[in-house]
Design a protein around this motif. Sequence first.
Motif, PDB file in Angstrom:
ATOM      1  N   MET A 129      36.830  41.811  35.091  1.00  0.00           N
ATOM      2  CA  MET A 129      37.102  41.635  36.498  1.00  0.00           C
ATOM      3  C   MET A 129      37.713  40.263  36.774  1.00  0.00           C
ATOM      4  N   GLN A 130      37.178  39.255  36.057  1.00  0.00           N
ATOM      5  CA  GLN A 130      37.724  37.912  36.263  1.00  0.00           C
ATOM      6  C   GLN A 130      39.173  37.826  35.784  1.00  0.00           C
ATOM      7  N   LYS A 131      39.472  38.536  34.681  1.00  0.00           N
ATOM      8  CA  LYS A 131      40.845  38.526  34.186  1.00  0.00           C
ATOM      9  C   LYS A 131      41.796  39.139  35.206  1.00  0.00           C
ATOM     10  N   ILE A 132      41.372  40.178  35.846  1.00  0.00           N
ATOM     11  CA  ILE A 132      42.215  40.839  36.837  1.00  0.00           C
ATOM     12  C   ILE A 132      42.444  39.916  38.032  1.00  0.00           C
ATOM     13  N   LEU A 133      41.378  39.261  38.487  1.00  0.00           N
ATOM     14  CA  LEU A 133      41.515  38.321  39.601  1.00  0.00           C
ATOM     15  C   LEU A 133      42.377  37.127  39.214  1.00  0.00           C
ATOM     16  N   LEU A 134      42.206  36.625  37.984  1.00  0.00           N
ATOM     17  CA  LEU A 134      43.015  35.496  37.511  1.00  0.00           C
ATOM     18  C   LEU A 134      44.491  35.891  37.426  1.00  0.00           C
ATOM     19  N   THR A 135      44.784  37.080  36.924  1.00  0.00           N
ATOM     20  CA  THR A 135      46.150  37.565  36.831  1.00  0.00           C
ATOM     21  C   THR A 135      46.741  37.783  38.227  1.00  0.00           C
ATOM     22  N   LEU A 136      45.933  38.350  39.112  1.00  0.00           N
ATOM     23  CA  LEU A 136      46.375  38.560  40.488  1.00  0.00           C
ATOM     24  C   LEU A 136      46.669  37.229  41.183  1.00  0.00           C
ATOM     25  N   LYS A 137      45.821  36.229  40.902  1.00  0.00           N
ATOM     26  CA  LYS A 137      46.009  34.894  41.485  1.00  0.00           C
ATOM     27  C   LYS A 137      47.325  34.279  40.990  1.00  0.00           C
ATOM     28  N   GLN A 138      47.604  34.402  39.683  1.00  0.00           N
ATOM     29  CA  GLN A 138      48.853  33.864  39.134  1.00  0.00           C
ATOM     30  C   GLN A 138      50.068  34.599  39.712  1.00  0.00           C
ATOM     31  N   ALA A 139      49.962  35.895  39.842  1.00  0.00           N
ATOM     32  CA  ALA A 139      51.070  36.672  40.391  1.00  0.00           C
ATOM     33  C   ALA A 139      51.323  36.287  41.840  1.00  0.00           C
ATOM     34  N   LEU A 140      50.235  36.073  42.589  1.00  0.00           N
ATOM     35  CA  LEU A 140      50.384  35.664  43.985  1.00  0.00           C
ATOM     36  C   LEU A 140      51.040  34.283  44.087  1.00  0.00           C
ATOM     37  N   ARG A 141      50.619  33.367  43.217  1.00  0.00           N
ATOM     38  CA  ARG A 141      51.226  32.023  43.203  1.00  0.00           C
ATOM     39  C   ARG A 141      52.714  32.099  42.860  1.00  0.00           C
ATOM     40  N   SER A 142      53.041  32.844  41.828  1.00  0.00           N
ATOM     41  CA  SER A 142      54.446  32.926  41.424  1.00  0.00           C
ATOM     42  C   SER A 142      55.290  33.602  42.506  1.00  0.00           C
ATOM     43  N   SER A 143      54.715  34.614  43.183  1.00  0.00           N
ATOM     44  CA  SER A 143      55.479  35.254  44.245  1.00  0.00           C
ATOM     45  C   SER A 143      55.682  34.301  45.426  1.00  0.00           C
ATOM     46  N   PHE A 144      54.661  33.498  45.767  1.00  0.00           N
ATOM     47  CA  PHE A 144      54.835  32.484  46.817  1.00  0.00           C
ATOM     48  C   PHE A 144      55.889  31.453  46.415  1.00  0.00           C
TER      49      PHE A 144
END
Length: 129
Positions: free
Chosen positions: A1-16
């Motif tokens: 679950m943490q990996k998914i949140l960490l990946t989602l966080k990175q994707a959100l940062r890169s999209s911003f």
Amino acid sequence: MQKILLTLKQALRSSFLVVGLVIFISLSGSFIFVQEASYATTLEELKLIPPDYKPNSQEKINRANEYDPGVGVEEEEREEAYEEAVKDAGSLTTMEKAYERNLKAEREQNPPETFGEKAKEVIEKVTGK
């Protein structure tokens, strides 16, 4: 679950980051086409000046002094030289005198080199001093 949140966080940062860069590039690109002030005359200004209007020499000098005082001085000197040339063009003898006067002024500004000066320069070039 943490990996998914960490990946989602990175994707959100890169999209911003990508969205921010796109906005920055589009804003900076809009400043390219900003038109600078033009000092050319407009059609309205051209209508104010009649086409047959020819300013005299004093008006030209006054206008030149408005923009740059040095230009007005040059215009005055040109006008005086022109008037003197018109006066000298009256007869052949005055033209000869004007030529001699101009030749004398030219020689004062650029004196001809003598044979001794030229020889001295050649000797300095040869000896390297």
